[in-house]
Scaffold this motif. Structure first.
Motif, PDB file in Angstrom:
ATOM      1  N   PHE B 236      -3.130  37.918  39.266  1.00 50.99           N
ATOM      2  CA  PHE B 236      -1.779  37.534  39.719  1.00 50.99           C
ATOM      3  C   PHE B 236      -1.642  36.022  39.936  1.00 50.99           C
ATOM      4  O   PHE B 236      -0.670  35.426  39.470  1.00 50.99           O
ATOM      5  CB  PHE B 236      -1.396  38.287  40.991  1.00 50.99           C
ATOM      6  N   GLY B 240       0.424  35.728  36.928  1.00 57.30           N
ATOM      7  CA  GLY B 240       1.625  36.362  37.484  1.00 57.30           C
ATOM      8  C   GLY B 240       1.896  37.687  36.786  1.00 57.30           C
ATOM      9  O   GLY B 240       1.072  38.200  36.017  1.00 57.30           O
ATOM     10  N   THR B 241       3.079  38.219  37.033  1.00 55.93           N
ATOM     11  CA  THR B 241       3.405  39.524  36.456  1.00 55.93           C
ATOM     12  C   THR B 241       3.519  39.444  34.929  1.00 55.93           C
ATOM     13  O   THR B 241       3.368  40.450  34.239  1.00 55.93           O
ATOM     14  CB  THR B 241       4.734  40.046  37.018  1.00 55.93           C
ATOM     15  N   ALA B 243       1.502  38.538  32.943  1.00 52.73           N
ATOM     16  CA  ALA B 243       0.265  39.006  32.310  1.00 52.73           C
ATOM     17  C   ALA B 243       0.512  40.321  31.577  1.00 52.73           C
ATOM     18  O   ALA B 243      -0.224  40.691  30.668  1.00 52.73           O
ATOM     19  CB  ALA B 243      -0.820  39.219  33.360  1.00 52.73           C
ATOM     20  N   LEU B 244       1.568  41.014  31.954  1.00 55.27           N
ATOM     21  CA  LEU B 244       1.830  42.331  31.364  1.00 55.27           C
ATOM     22  C   LEU B 244       2.391  42.274  29.947  1.00 55.27           C
ATOM     23  O   LEU B 244       2.396  43.284  29.257  1.00 55.27           O
ATOM     24  CB  LEU B 244       2.828  43.099  32.241  1.00 55.27           C
ATOM     25  N   GLU B 317       9.632  36.141  35.833  1.00 55.97           N
ATOM     26  CA  GLU B 317       8.788  37.331  35.983  1.00 55.97           C
ATOM     27  C   GLU B 317       8.696  38.099  34.672  1.00 55.97           C
ATOM     28  O   GLU B 317       9.520  37.924  33.777  1.00 55.97           O
ATOM     29  CB  GLU B 317       9.425  38.296  37.000  1.00 55.97           C
TER      30      GLU B 317
END
Ligand code: SF4
Lengths: 72, 568
Positions: B236, B240-241, B243-244, B317
């Motif tokens: 994280f 951060g998010t 990464a998805l 995000e």
């Protein structure tokens, strides 16, 4: 035999690449031997399919480690 | 901690004395109030709806990632119950003022600023900030009331009572970019004439745990988990998010061109890794790591800067990238950041906006990848022009107006950035959650299960749906979940030590289930049936070419946890 690992997990980049594997190892066993904590460090795919950990490795298998976070 | 009722029609305030609300916080409080006090048939923008702000039980305690708060009401977007929560510092300041919750009642035509300080409540005319971008409005509020205040406010979309209007809170640097975005809560605030709430904690002491020693010990354990778990300690803060992006693209679940497929040819341009490299290279005001609230160890947030290193928006995000990027065929982070910035300035939910624009693009009203077209549509929204009004109504209405078959919503709300054919557990959550399509209501992507198989998805989703409300009750950020790993006893210890109300890990688990049941039972009163616990038809028979799957979780199994299974 050779097994390829592709890691998207930043701190597991070190295990990217081809690994010489002897004998009868499962996906989970290989990853644990490389310092990966099963079901914690990564979502694991074997040849594009979700791994249950117990699949026996074969020559030219491809393991992918995906970042296992919960989104935002 | 007090709960206040604010009558917006008469601009009067009284302290609430209802015993049963006293020990509730966050989503437990918002959903209980909506369930008990809002008639199921109430019009979401009418006098019988209530808008509830509620801090989590740990908000303001000093525990990491635990200053979140919930906002709830009957949703104008879904027609069902809604809870949306966010971080930043606005909840923290509310807690400092000794307040757990605010229940807004009644409606009015004009707009007010509600100023809350140790001296009580004051109502001021909001005319000077009407029609303004949120950054400008927030700046004006800080000039007017002091730099130390925190705010909640709605933007032009909320003033126009649009279905995709959110409520913005403030991050620790003062930017009004932490959103309770989902479900049109900004429109409910608009209907009540709430333009802004100013939280002025001048002269108020920091709150202290009831049992300091016990609190310190439990917090030490919890923080150790956060620092030792790879996800919270390493992934994280670094990526951060977002990464998805690579994860979902690999799974065929990255929404692409109005959820028509699950992988995007330009995904590397918009991945977390590219985001990080870009921000590090540019330097200046940008940062790939940022804490939305003081003391957050996880620091999943970021500040996006342009080529000159100047701040554009925060945060960018995963959901923003998926819905405003790949879903619109846009593969450039600077473009996505600019669209995200406009969404934040106008006070809209980025997910619903991306959903509405995606449906519009599927009908060739704007072309996929047409950044300028998107910006014009958003500006139309600000000005209340017809196309802007249409987008502002959300994806479902856009689909009806243009006769679209493929509209990626559940219970009227746009899906977040996971194609339900690629991650089927989330498909179950979308279909059965009382919130409509919402990943935070029951996120399953983390589980090492075959996300492409229909097997075990209902069980996985139900588990996730029952644990999500525990975070929302406690005020904990869901991103701590990987570190907590269901070890609720320590969290119960933290809450007990902080509030003085003795609870156990089992109590927390029951709380999660009870909140979910309460919400389902409101939806039942609002007229929801198992017919609403479905995904749009095309997901069942049109293959997602990236995952090579359709959504095939058996409907009977899914209904067992939907409104009729749960609200018995
Ligand atoms: S993990 Fe991210 S969203 Fe959660 S509290 Fe920390 S910075 Fe905010």
């Amino acid at each position: 035999m050779l097994v390829k690992i592709t890691s998207n997990v930043p701190y597991l980049k070190g295990i990217d690449g081809d690994h010489k594997v002897d004998g009868n190892l499962s996906v989970e066993e290989l990853l644990i031997s490389l310092g990966v904590t099963w079901d914690e460090d990564a979502l694991v795919l074997i040849n594009g399919k979700f791994s249950h950990g117990d699949e026996k490795l074969e020559d030219q298998d491809h393991i992918q480690l995906l970042v296992p976070i919960a989104g935002g | 901690m007090k709960i206040y009722r604010i009558d917006m029609k008469n601009l009067t305030v009284k302290e609430d004395q209802i015993e049963k609300y006293k020990n509730l916080g966050g989503r437990a409080l918002t959903s209980q109030v909506v369930h008990d006090e809002v008639p199921g048939h109430a019009h979401p923008l009418g006098p019988y709806n209530k808008l509830v702000f509620a801090n989590g039980l740990l908000t303001g305690s000093g525990a990491s990632s635990a200053d979140r708060y919930s906002i709830g009401a009957k949703s104008p977007l879904t027609g069902g119950i809604k809870e949306s929560n966010a971080g930043g510092i606005s909840g923290l300041k509310l807690g400092r003022l000794g307040i757990r919750g605010l229940i807004f009642e009644g409606i009015r035509e004009d707009f007010q600023i509600i100023h809350i300080s140790k001296n009580g409540f004051k109502f001021d005319d909001a005319t000077p900030i009407l029609g303004k971008d949120l950054s400008e409005a927030a700046e004006w509020l800080r000039e007017e009331y002091g730099k130390h205040v925190a705010v909640w406010l709605i933007g032009v979309a909320g003033e126009q009572k649009m279905n995709l209007a959110g409520i913005a809170g403030q991050d620790k640097e003062g930017h009004p970019t932490r959103y309770n975005g989902r479900g049109g809560l900004g429109a409910v605030a608009g209907s009540k004439g709430i333009k802004a709430i100013v939280l002025d904690d001048e002269g108020v002491d920091k709150s202290q745990p009831k049992d300091k020693q016990r609190f310190r010990e439990a917090m030490k354990q919890y923080h150790t988990w956060l620092m030792e778990t790879p996800g919270t300690a390493k992934v994280f803060p670094e990526l951060g998010t977002s990464a998805l992006v690579r994860t979902t693209n690999t799974l065929g679940a990255l929404p692409t061109r109005n959820f028509s497929t699950g992988s995007f040819e330009l995904y590397e341009n918009i991945s977390g890794e590219t985001l990080r490299e870009t921000l590090l290279e540019r330097g200046g005001e940008g940062s790939p790591t940022h804490a939305c609230m003081p003391g957050c160890i996880i620091r999943c947030s970021n500040v996006y800067a342009d080529k000159a290193g100047k701040r554009v928006t925060s945060p960018l995000e995963y959901e923003n990238i998926g819905l405003l990027g790949s879903n619109l065929g846009i593969g450039d982070l600077d473009d996505i950041a600019e669209i995200n910035r406009l969404c934040n300035e106008f006070g809209v939910d980025t997910i619903e906006t991306g959903g509405a624009l995606g449906v519009l693009m599927s009908q060739n009203v704007i072309s996929y990848g047409d950044v300028q077209g998107v910006i014009e549509a958003l500006n139309d929204m600000k000005e209340g022009k017809p196309l802007g009004r249409i987008v502002g109504s959300g994806a479902e209405v856009v689909g009806k107006i243009y006769g679209a078959y493929r509209v990626p919503t559940a219970k009227g709300q746009t899906m977040p950035a996971y194609d339900p054919r690629g991650i089927k557990g989330l498909g179950v959550t979308y279909a059965t959650s009382p919130m409509g399509a919402d990943h935070t209501a029951g996120q399953t992507i983390r589980a090492q299960v075959d996300h492409h198989s229909p097997k075990d998805q209902v069980k996985t989703s139900l588990g996730a749906q029952q644990s999500a409300p525990i975070f929302d009750y406690a005020g904990l950020c869901f991103f701590s979940a990987g570190a907590i790993q269901g070890r609720w006893d320590i969290i119960a210890d933290l809450i007990s030590a902080y509030t003085g109300q003795e609870i156990s890990g089992e109590f927390l688990k029951d709380m999660g289930k009870n909140i979910l049941n309460t919400e389902h039972s409101f939806n039942k009163m609002a007229g929801f049936t198992k017919a609403d616990d479905r995904l749009p038809e095309y997901f069942y028979h049109e293959m997602n070419e990236a995952s090579k799957t359709v959504f095939d979780v058996p409907q009977e199994e899914l209904e067992s946890i939907g409104v009729e299974g749960n609200a018995r």
